[in-house]
Design a protein around this motif. Sequence first.
Motif, PDB file in Angstrom:
ATOM      1  N   MET A 117       0.838  -1.194   0.000  1.00 24.32           N
ATOM      2  CA  MET A 117       0.000   0.000   0.000  1.00 24.32           C
ATOM      3  C   MET A 117       0.876   1.249   0.000  1.00 24.32           C
ATOM      4  O   MET A 117       1.843   1.345   0.748  1.00 24.32           O
ATOM      5  N   ASN A 118       0.564   2.205  -0.863  1.00 25.65           N
ATOM      6  CA  ASN A 118       1.321   3.454  -0.927  1.00 25.65           C
ATOM      7  C   ASN A 118       0.456   4.587  -0.385  1.00 25.65           C
ATOM      8  O   ASN A 118      -0.661   4.811  -0.858  1.00 25.65           O
ATOM      9  N   TYR A 119       0.975   5.292   0.604  1.00 24.88           N
ATOM     10  CA  TYR A 119       0.212   6.339   1.280  1.00 24.88           C
ATOM     11  C   TYR A 119       0.602   7.746   0.840  1.00 24.88           C
ATOM     12  O   TYR A 119       0.163   8.720   1.443  1.00 24.88           O
ATOM     13  N   SER A 120       1.410   7.867  -0.196  1.00 21.29           N
ATOM     14  CA  SER A 120       1.796   9.193  -0.673  1.00 21.29           C
ATOM     15  C   SER A 120       0.564   9.941  -1.180  1.00 21.29           C
ATOM     16  O   SER A 120      -0.318   9.352  -1.812  1.00 21.29           O
ATOM     17  N   GLY A 121       0.500  11.234  -0.907  1.00 25.48           N
ATOM     18  CA  GLY A 121      -0.622  12.041  -1.359  1.00 25.48           C
ATOM     19  C   GLY A 121      -0.878  13.207  -0.436  1.00 25.48           C
ATOM     20  O   GLY A 121      -0.075  13.515   0.451  1.00 25.48           O
ATOM     21  N   ILE A 122      -2.002  13.861  -0.643  1.00 26.15           N
ATOM     22  CA  ILE A 122      -2.422  14.986   0.190  1.00 26.15           C
ATOM     23  C   ILE A 122      -3.423  14.470   1.211  1.00 26.15           C
ATOM     24  O   ILE A 122      -4.426  13.857   0.855  1.00 26.15           O
ATOM     25  N   LEU A 146       2.134  13.790   2.276  1.00 21.24           N
ATOM     26  CA  LEU A 146       2.869  12.638   2.788  1.00 21.24           C
ATOM     27  C   LEU A 146       3.614  11.972   1.635  1.00 21.24           C
ATOM     28  O   LEU A 146       3.044  11.774   0.556  1.00 21.24           O
ATOM     29  N   LEU A 147       4.862  11.639   1.868  1.00 15.66           N
ATOM     30  CA  LEU A 147       5.669  10.912   0.891  1.00 15.66           C
ATOM     31  C   LEU A 147       6.166   9.634   1.537  1.00 15.66           C
ATOM     32  O   LEU A 147       6.683   9.665   2.661  1.00 15.66           O
ATOM     33  N   GLN A 148       6.001   8.520   0.838  1.00 21.75           N
ATOM     34  CA  GLN A 148       6.383   7.229   1.382  1.00 21.75           C
ATOM     35  C   GLN A 148       7.700   6.745   0.790  1.00 21.75           C
ATOM     36  O   GLN A 148       7.928   6.811  -0.416  1.00 21.75           O
ATOM     37  N   HIS A 149       8.567   6.260   1.664  1.00 19.05           N
ATOM     38  CA  HIS A 149       9.843   5.672   1.269  1.00 19.05           C
ATOM     39  C   HIS A 149       9.965   4.352   2.024  1.00 19.05           C
ATOM     40  O   HIS A 149      10.391   4.332   3.177  1.00 19.05           O
ATOM     41  N   GLY A 150       9.540   3.256   1.378  1.00 19.41           N
ATOM     42  CA  GLY A 150       9.525   1.978   2.075  1.00 19.41           C
ATOM     43  C   GLY A 150       8.506   2.009   3.199  1.00 19.41           C
ATOM     44  O   GLY A 150       7.330   2.287   2.985  1.00 19.41           O
ATOM     45  N   ALA A 151       8.955   1.737   4.420  1.00 25.40           N
ATOM     46  CA  ALA A 151       8.065   1.741   5.578  1.00 25.40           C
ATOM     47  C   ALA A 151       8.007   3.107   6.252  1.00 25.40           C
ATOM     48  O   ALA A 151       7.361   3.248   7.288  1.00 25.40           O
ATOM     49  N   ARG A 152       8.649   4.099   5.667  1.00 23.72           N
ATOM     50  CA  ARG A 152       8.695   5.415   6.297  1.00 23.72           C
ATOM     51  C   ARG A 152       7.813   6.419   5.568  1.00 23.72           C
ATOM     52  O   ARG A 152       7.749   6.430   4.339  1.00 23.72           O
TER      53      ARG A 152
END
Length: 254
Positions: A117-122, A146-152
């Motif tokens: 799941m990718n949580y990047s977005g507004i 939010l920007l996702q990098h692996g588990a971060r």
Amino acid sequence: MTTASTNDVLRAVRIGLRMSQDDLAKALRRAGEELGEPNEASKRLVQRWESGTSRAPRPVYARALEHVTGRPVESLGFTLPVPQARVHSDSSGGHDMDHSRDGVQAATATQSPPADMNYSGIWLSRYEFFSSSRDETFEGKHYVVLLQHGARLTGQSLPGASSNPDSPLSLDLTIDRNVVTGSWIEQTAADGYYQGARYHGAIQLLVEPTGRRMAGKWVGFGKDFDVNTGPWELRLIDTSTSKATLQKYSGTPE
């Protein structure tokens, strides 16, 4: 015999749509194609939901269910986190949660979103805090990218996108299945009530099965040398992080 574990709400909605379990599975697969999120919904999966064997759908199925039924997944009889609690004074300078509505208590009933799941977005960030000096509960809102990098996950409020002017918010989070844990920092406005004070603390949120909402609590210190807590929610607004999208949400949250 109907048991307490069966999902009679979903069954009633399906029957109301004049669909068999196989019809619903086919409709969910079509919805997945339309949404650009192919799924493998089957009659057996629908049976597992209605029997209560599977208590919450994965995000890809939750979104397809919403598309087919026209209802939010929370109203389809699944076991999901309850809405975030309200904060109240503890009569000693701090504040606590109304535990009867605490979403954290539903944690064990949620199903983890998939690992990819990718949580990047507004996201719309919303939290509440109790001001002992004003004896009142206040709300803080920010549009956060939010920007996702692996588990971060790293988050930063957009320019001018807070309910309190000149009050930027930063988030540093780590994802572990359906639990998000990390820290927050907020720099208050120099000409505001808190006169430019910098606040920081910890945060822990639970991710709902749709992957569109995280809800939990923040922890932080108060001016009276106590540790306070309150509800915090992140709600997905837009999956894009393009320049045009960032500009669109660089304004006061509604």
